[in-house]
Design a protein around this motif. Structure first.
Motif, PDB file in Angstrom:
ATOM      1  N   PHE A 105       0.801  -1.219   0.000  1.00 48.39           N
ATOM      2  CA  PHE A 105       0.000   0.000   0.000  1.00 48.39           C
ATOM      3  C   PHE A 105       0.832   1.267   0.000  1.00 48.39           C
ATOM      4  N   GLY A 106       2.132   1.162   0.006  1.00 55.03           N
ATOM      5  CA  GLY A 106       2.991   2.329   0.151  1.00 55.03           C
ATOM      6  C   GLY A 106       3.359   3.000  -1.147  1.00 55.03           C
ATOM      7  N   ARG A 107       2.449   3.117  -2.061  1.00 55.10           N
ATOM      8  CA  ARG A 107       2.737   3.775  -3.335  1.00 55.10           C
ATOM      9  C   ARG A 107       2.018   5.116  -3.390  1.00 55.10           C
ATOM     10  N   THR A 108       2.637   6.063  -4.075  1.00 46.62           N
ATOM     11  CA  THR A 108       2.003   7.367  -4.226  1.00 46.62           C
ATOM     12  C   THR A 108       0.890   7.268  -5.263  1.00 46.62           C
ATOM     13  N   LYS A 109       0.056   8.279  -5.282  1.00 45.05           N
ATOM     14  CA  LYS A 109      -1.051   8.299  -6.236  1.00 45.05           C
ATOM     15  C   LYS A 109      -0.524   8.309  -7.668  1.00 45.05           C
ATOM     16  N   ALA A 110       0.561   9.018  -7.915  1.00 46.54           N
ATOM     17  CA  ALA A 110       1.151   9.073  -9.256  1.00 46.54           C
ATOM     18  C   ALA A 110       1.659   7.691  -9.671  1.00 46.54           C
ATOM     19  N   GLU A 111       2.287   6.979  -8.747  1.00 45.71           N
ATOM     20  CA  GLU A 111       2.781   5.637  -9.065  1.00 45.71           C
ATOM     21  C   GLU A 111       1.618   4.687  -9.354  1.00 45.71           C
ATOM     22  N   ARG A 112       0.553   4.780  -8.551  1.00 48.90           N
ATOM     23  CA  ARG A 112      -0.615   3.917  -8.787  1.00 48.90           C
ATOM     24  C   ARG A 112      -1.258   4.220 -10.130  1.00 48.90           C
ATOM     25  N   SER A 113      -1.392   5.507 -10.468  1.00 48.98           N
ATOM     26  CA  SER A 113      -2.026   5.857 -11.738  1.00 48.98           C
ATOM     27  C   SER A 113      -1.146   5.452 -12.917  1.00 48.98           C
ATOM     28  N   ALA A 114       0.162   5.578 -12.788  1.00 46.91           N
ATOM     29  CA  ALA A 114       1.065   5.159 -13.858  1.00 46.91           C
ATOM     30  C   ALA A 114       0.989   3.646 -14.057  1.00 46.91           C
ATOM     31  N   LEU A 115       0.926   2.901 -12.972  1.00 44.23           N
ATOM     32  CA  LEU A 115       0.810   1.448 -13.062  1.00 44.23           C
ATOM     33  C   LEU A 115      -0.518   1.046 -13.702  1.00 44.23           C
ATOM     34  N   ALA A 116      -1.602   1.732 -13.331  1.00 41.10           N
ATOM     35  CA  ALA A 116      -2.904   1.437 -13.914  1.00 41.10           C
ATOM     36  C   ALA A 116      -2.913   1.772 -15.408  1.00 41.10           C
ATOM     37  N   ALA A 117      -2.282   2.872 -15.805  1.00 42.89           N
ATOM     38  CA  ALA A 117      -2.227   3.250 -17.211  1.00 42.89           C
ATOM     39  C   ALA A 117      -1.429   2.223 -18.010  1.00 42.89           C
ATOM     40  N   GLU A 118      -0.330   1.746 -17.448  1.00 47.68           N
ATOM     41  CA  GLU A 118       0.471   0.726 -18.124  1.00 47.68           C
ATOM     42  C   GLU A 118      -0.317  -0.568 -18.290  1.00 47.68           C
ATOM     43  N   ALA A 119      -1.058  -0.955 -17.260  1.00 47.71           N
ATOM     44  CA  ALA A 119      -1.883  -2.162 -17.346  1.00 47.71           C
ATOM     45  C   ALA A 119      -2.970  -1.991 -18.401  1.00 47.71           C
ATOM     46  N   ASP A 120      -3.544  -0.795 -18.493  1.00 48.18           N
ATOM     47  CA  ASP A 120      -4.573  -0.522 -19.492  1.00 48.18           C
ATOM     48  C   ASP A 120      -4.002  -0.601 -20.904  1.00 48.18           C
ATOM     49  N   ARG A 121      -2.808  -0.020 -21.102  1.00 48.60           N
ATOM     50  CA  ARG A 121      -2.172  -0.093 -22.419  1.00 48.60           C
ATOM     51  C   ARG A 121      -1.866  -1.539 -22.793  1.00 48.60           C
ATOM     52  N   THR A 122      -1.383  -2.305 -21.839  1.00 46.29           N
ATOM     53  CA  THR A 122      -1.068  -3.709 -22.102  1.00 46.29           C
ATOM     54  C   THR A 122      -2.324  -4.485 -22.475  1.00 46.29           C
ATOM     55  N   GLU A 123      -3.408  -4.242 -21.755  1.00 42.75           N
ATOM     56  CA  GLU A 123      -4.677  -4.932 -22.034  1.00 42.75           C
ATOM     57  C   GLU A 123      -5.203  -4.558 -23.422  1.00 42.75           C
ATOM     58  N   ARG A 124      -5.145  -3.266 -23.769  1.00 45.53           N
ATOM     59  CA  ARG A 124      -5.629  -2.854 -25.089  1.00 45.53           C
ATOM     60  C   ARG A 124      -4.768  -3.434 -26.211  1.00 45.53           C
ATOM     61  N   ARG A 125      -3.451  -3.490 -25.982  1.00 44.77           N
ATOM     62  CA  ARG A 125      -2.566  -4.075 -26.993  1.00 44.77           C
ATOM     63  C   ARG A 125      -2.875  -5.560 -27.175  1.00 44.77           C
ATOM     64  N   LEU A 126      -3.109  -6.254 -26.092  1.00 47.62           N
ATOM     65  CA  LEU A 126      -3.445  -7.672 -26.159  1.00 47.62           C
ATOM     66  C   LEU A 126      -4.768  -7.875 -26.892  1.00 47.62           C
ATOM     67  N   GLU A 127      -5.756  -7.080 -26.572  1.00 47.06           N
ATOM     68  CA  GLU A 127      -7.057  -7.193 -27.229  1.00 47.06           C
ATOM     69  C   GLU A 127      -6.940  -6.850 -28.717  1.00 47.06           C
TER      70      GLU A 127
END
Length: 61
Positions: A30-52
């Protein structure tokens, strides 16, 4: 002969070590900043869209 150990102190030391271990795991989880969490979520979203985007038609798996 072995060393004499107070069972109460040993139990408390063990409990303290377990609490510290749990705290360390929670800091990692849980020790991540909001910017780190949003960057990780954006990367996961890009990966999912690329896979789809590379999925073939009719491929259900």
């Amino acid at each position: 002969m072995g060393e004499i150990v107070s069972l109460g102190k040993a139990r408390k030391a063990k409990a303290l070590a377990e609490r510290r271990e749990t705290a360390a795991e929670n800091r990692v989880r849980f020790g991540r900043t909001k910017a780190e969490r949003s960057a990780l979520a954006a990367e996961a979203d890009r990966t999912e869209r690329r896979l789809e985007g590379h999925r073939r038609e009719g491929d259900e798996s």
